[in-house]
Scaffold this active site. Structure first.
Site, PDB file in Angstrom:
ATOM      1  N   PRO A 265       0.832  -1.205   0.000  1.00 23.98           N
ATOM      2  CA  PRO A 265       0.000   0.000   0.000  1.00 23.98           C
ATOM      3  C   PRO A 265       0.869   1.258   0.000  1.00 23.98           C
ATOM      4  CG  PRO A 265      -0.542  -1.482   1.833  1.00 23.98           C
ATOM      5  CD  PRO A 265       0.736  -1.969   1.230  1.00 23.98           C
TER       6      PRO A 265
ATOM      7  N   THR B 231      -2.752   6.076   5.988  1.00 23.05           N
ATOM      8  CA  THR B 231      -1.474   5.943   6.695  1.00 23.05           C
ATOM      9  C   THR B 231      -1.647   6.154   8.201  1.00 23.05           C
ATOM     10  OG1 THR B 231      -0.245   6.699   4.748  1.00 23.05           O
ATOM     11  CG2 THR B 231       0.875   6.869   6.861  1.00 23.05           C
TER      12      THR B 231
ATOM     13  N   HIS C 202      -3.089  16.583   5.063  1.00 19.78           N
ATOM     14  CA  HIS C 202      -3.153  16.303   3.627  1.00 19.78           C
ATOM     15  C   HIS C 202      -3.787  17.493   2.922  1.00 19.78           C
ATOM     16  CE1 HIS C 202      -2.284  12.166   4.824  1.00 19.78           C
ATOM     17  NE2 HIS C 202      -1.967  11.934   3.563  1.00 19.78           N
TER      18      HIS C 202
ATOM     19  N   LYS D 104      -8.964  16.256   0.079  1.00 19.48           N
ATOM     20  CA  LYS D 104      -9.030  14.836   0.441  1.00 19.48           C
ATOM     21  C   LYS D 104     -10.389  14.536   1.071  1.00 19.48           C
ATOM     22  CE  LYS D 104      -6.485  11.330   3.124  1.00 19.48           C
ATOM     23  NZ  LYS D 104      -6.385  10.360   2.017  1.00 19.48           N
TER      24      LYS D 104
END
Lengths: 266, 266, 266, 266
Positions: free
Chosen positions: B127, B167, B156, B160
């Site tokens: 991933p 993560t 982020h 998003k």
């Protein structure tokens, strides 16, 4: 400053009061003339502060202490229940109050301002005496005028009860004043863990961390096109207020009326 | 490494595929032997990547491309809907798959492991190919064994959709495995702004910031008696995955069976 | 802003020029009317910027281009050897120059100011168009008035030639203006590794880090009694200048004379 | 741990010794059985630590104190001139030494290891008992194996004499062991201010900041392709060592021989 400023201290045996006593004793331009502490009455104020005796014996009553000792300034970091009365008492004695407290109503501040002006003296009430924290708030407010995408991260000790901190909310208020009103983030964003995106204040977010070993920290993060700007203040100990209190004692000698907020002296 | 490793790339005209093509062309120990891209078929793979022509023309069908060109490794960063089939196709051709994807089920991974072992080749599904991000997660998991008071802050880009990031959740899982089970914070703490304390995961908190100009950042903060430990990873661009993909291509030559997670190669 | 501002761009095929073209084409209140690029002459300016054709063909000569196309503003991010001449050419055509450059002498700026005033137009020359970087410098200068203990840490890509960066030196100059002149550190301090304490500037220190993957970062750290204040700016890419250039184009319409430094428009 | 571990403390009236006494008195699984302090001899060890009396009167001589009181462990944070002799004395009494000190030679450690083995007891000498600092060093060493571009930034109080700090040099040694030997930065780079690029250690740089209000901080920054990894430890006060000393006291009961470095117990 040829003549020393005569300082009285309330709560001289409390956590903040002891720091104030220390700071006054260490500054050659200040003179400790009175100390008040209910539970420490009769003891030497220097010893209450963990230093050697300084010759000033803590009294139990402020009114009496100010009658017997001519003071220029009273520093008061006592609890909300007595701080208003102490401030009035000081002004009645012609003693300039320098007060660390958060609970005053606008009406009370106005009344105290009137009393100061009648007595022709200055006064200072400040929720925050930390120069670094005040600069952080001022800078954050200014940056938000140009970079409206902002988040606040504050960290305090893990036993703190309220979140966000008072400083974070005060910072958010100042940011909101000059910031373009936008609701940040993706309108369709989804919290897989409820609360992950923090608490919302006027379209932006505040995040509160609680960790042992931390006294008080805050970071304000701005994101822009290809850049980020961060303003961070770390406070390691209660004593971090003292340089601000020291400046407050000196500045309060030079104006008339009650000032609310240390930032107005900067 | 006397002989070059022959590499095929799917999605060669996509955002990640172009980075892979670039990386392969720049490494003298690797040789690009095939490229697949539905919409870019017929074009030179170098040109698709914004470079000068490299002589490899993108094909539209993976099966055909692998029949016509002997490859050692297939790098696949395509979409969930085709990645499983691509992986099977590669293994059937005796080509080692190096796959960047998150959607595989444990059962699929087991099946692919069986196919790899039958073909006596290695495979890698990850991933996350970011070496720095994987180190951050490993360090965070290790630190949590000693310092159980922890919070995760991830930032982020502001468009998003989901919070917290994948993560952050993966990091939280790893932290939870070795961390003493405690519920942090004051049991009586109160959120003045709902969500201020973040999203709870197994007794600790995750905070998600969303700001323009940010690609991917995460900080894991540990608080202990008189100290704090912070582990922070900032990712500036998609290309940050390429050193990990490069290592993956080389390591997959040396083992048999399907490895899930780049961390197992570190 | 009912009418569009007509913009000409020099170096339209260069790294910064392409970003400028993109920014102008994306802002509905701006109109690209001319593009100049020696090596890209004859090509469409949109295509030079990696976009679809926009109908403006790059010319090879600025003087000619401005004669043939009525422009309000010229944006110039070209090299030191031509930027002065370009600026003079623009002013002679009554076109307001918005220039990103560092090499002008005070005398040149004064001359250009005179030319602007004669032409009754505004102009802007700025070494730095990054709003975040300018705020960082302003905040650092202000904080240094209250907290004179300061250090600067700047990080740039590992192939940068000079240390400290121009931004760090500019920041140091601004800090020095309002900071109490003290020489920080222990007078008897000893460097076990020469250079460990950084480069000295007027009694405080500057530290330059050079790491791959970094574009431009700077942190200014202030230390005080029990506290620290940090102001940090991270720049991720060249495009971070564009919001500042955009503001510059709009503000230069409203004043007369040459302004040196974007901070004077904030 | 059904039975309490009996602990003796030297330098019980010193800065570290008082913290040790406090920590022992607060842990129900430990029992303070002896305290030694030359200048505080005759006073109660609890009072020396700023607590209420605990019934253990500080002695002036370690040998005598250990003869009169059966101890399992001696905690010694005294000065270099006496710490070796104290350690030998403890081992001769069959008391496990847990020692915080930096000055031992390899030969001394070997001798003490021999004495411990003869006495069939464990011992621990550690320059650093901070769990967070040790994790930081271990993580930095591990990360350097994958990301060889690294710089160290350490910050201490502004009266510290030596730069870089001992922790920074220790970290650099550990990093150098597993890091690919490269000389970072542009080979033609030029320091406009001498020292700006920091002190060089084996091809990478160390930067030392000195600011009032700081106890001890260190950040290790790794830069890679499109990413950076930071590991940061902030120490706020001397008491941060105590959780490590506490673990040391308990672990030293379970092995034989002298261990040098707290990291070997993690």
């Amino acid at each position: 400053m040829s003549e020393k400023i005569k300082v009285a201290v309330t709560g001289a045996g409390g956590r903040m009061g002891r720091e104030v006593v220390k700071m006054v004793l260490e500054d050659a331009s200040l003179e400790l003339v009175a100390a008040v502490d209910r539970s420490g009455a009769g003891q030497d104020a220097g010893e209450l502060a963990g230093l050697k005796p300084c010759g000033i014996i803590a009294a139990s009553d402020l009114d009496l202490a100010l009658s017997e000792n001519k003071a220029d300034v009273l520093v008061d970091f006592t609890v909300p229940s007595v701080v208003y009365a102490n401030t009035v008492t000081a002004i009645r004695h012609g003693v300039r109050p320098v007060v660390g407290a958060t609970g005053f109503t606008p009406q009370q501040i106005e009344e105290l301002d009137g009393l100061c002006r009648e007595a022709n003296i200055g006064g200072l009430i400040a929720p925050n005496f930390s120069i670094g924290a005040i600069l952080m708030m001022q800078f954050a407010a200014k940056a938000a005028e140009y970079l409206p995408h902002v988040e606040i991260i504050e960290t305090h000790g893990d036993q703190k009860l309220d979140a966000p901190s008072g400083t974070a909310i005060k910072t958010a208020e100042l940011i909101a004043q000059g910031r373009e009103k936008i609701k940040q983030g993706n309108p369709d964003e989804e919290e897989i863990l409820p609360g992950a995106r923090g608490g919302e204040y006027d379209g932006f977010r505040i995040h509160s961390l609680r960790l042992p070993g931390v006294f008080a920290q805050q970071e304000v993060v701005f994101g822009g096109y290809g850049q980020s700007l961060k303003i961070r203040h770390d406070s390691y100990e209660r004593a971090g207020y003292m340089p601000g209190v020291n400046i407050g004692i000196k500045k309060v000698m030079d104006y008339t009326g009650m000032v609310y907020g240390f930032e107005h002296l900067m």
